[in-house]
Design a protein around this motif. Structure first.
Motif, PDB file in Angstrom:
ATOM      1  N   PHE A   2       0.828  -1.203   0.000  1.00 26.36           N
ATOM      2  CA  PHE A   2       0.000   0.000   0.000  1.00 26.36           C
ATOM      3  C   PHE A   2       0.864   1.256   0.000  1.00 26.36           C
ATOM      4  O   PHE A   2       0.521   2.248  -0.658  1.00 26.36           O
ATOM      5  N   LEU A   6       0.793   4.318  -2.701  1.00 29.27           N
ATOM      6  CA  LEU A   6       0.605   5.692  -2.239  1.00 29.27           C
ATOM      7  C   LEU A   6       1.765   6.583  -2.694  1.00 29.27           C
ATOM      8  O   LEU A   6       1.551   7.732  -3.098  1.00 29.27           O
ATOM      9  N   SER A   7       2.979   6.053  -2.653  1.00 31.44           N
ATOM     10  CA  SER A   7       4.123   6.857  -3.081  1.00 31.44           C
ATOM     11  C   SER A   7       4.059   7.158  -4.578  1.00 31.44           C
ATOM     12  O   SER A   7       4.343   8.278  -5.001  1.00 31.44           O
ATOM     13  N   CYS A  10       1.554   9.874  -5.154  1.00 31.98           N
ATOM     14  CA  CYS A  10       2.115  11.191  -4.830  1.00 31.98           C
ATOM     15  C   CYS A  10       3.045  11.687  -5.931  1.00 31.98           C
ATOM     16  O   CYS A  10       2.990  12.861  -6.309  1.00 31.98           O
TER      17      CYS A  10
END
Length: 93
Positions: A2, A6-7, A10
């Motif tokens: 996860f 998420l990285s 971003c």
């Protein structure tokens, strides 16, 4: 897993902000508005990319935090300097 997703979100979001600020240069607004929108989107995009890198490489946290602080301070001060230099109401002392 996860954290990796998420990285990458971003990092991709930061790239979107970079291109959004670049597209704003093509509008028919004033030069100062174009520079302002470019500098704001560049700052937000760069910080989002560095935050994504923090999630990918937590060992580099101090260096990447320093990069975020430097980006925020440098881009803010640069905007103020450009606005001051372009102001036509400066007093001649």
């Amino acid at each position: 897993m996860f954290i990796n997703i998420l990285s990458y979100i971003c990092i991709f979001g930061g790239l979107v902000f970079w291109f959004w600020g670049t597209v704003a240069l093509l509008t028919k607004r004033s030069v100062l508005f174009k520079l302002h929108s470019l500098s704001v989107s560049d700052t937000i995009g760069s910080i989002a990319i560095v935050f994504g890198l923090i999630l990918l490489r937590p060992k580099e946290l101090p260096l990447l935090i320093l990069a975020i602080i430097s980006l925020a301070l440098w881009n803010t001060m640069l905007c103020y300097v450009m606005a001051y230099c372009s102001s036509s109401t400066r007093s001649n002392k």
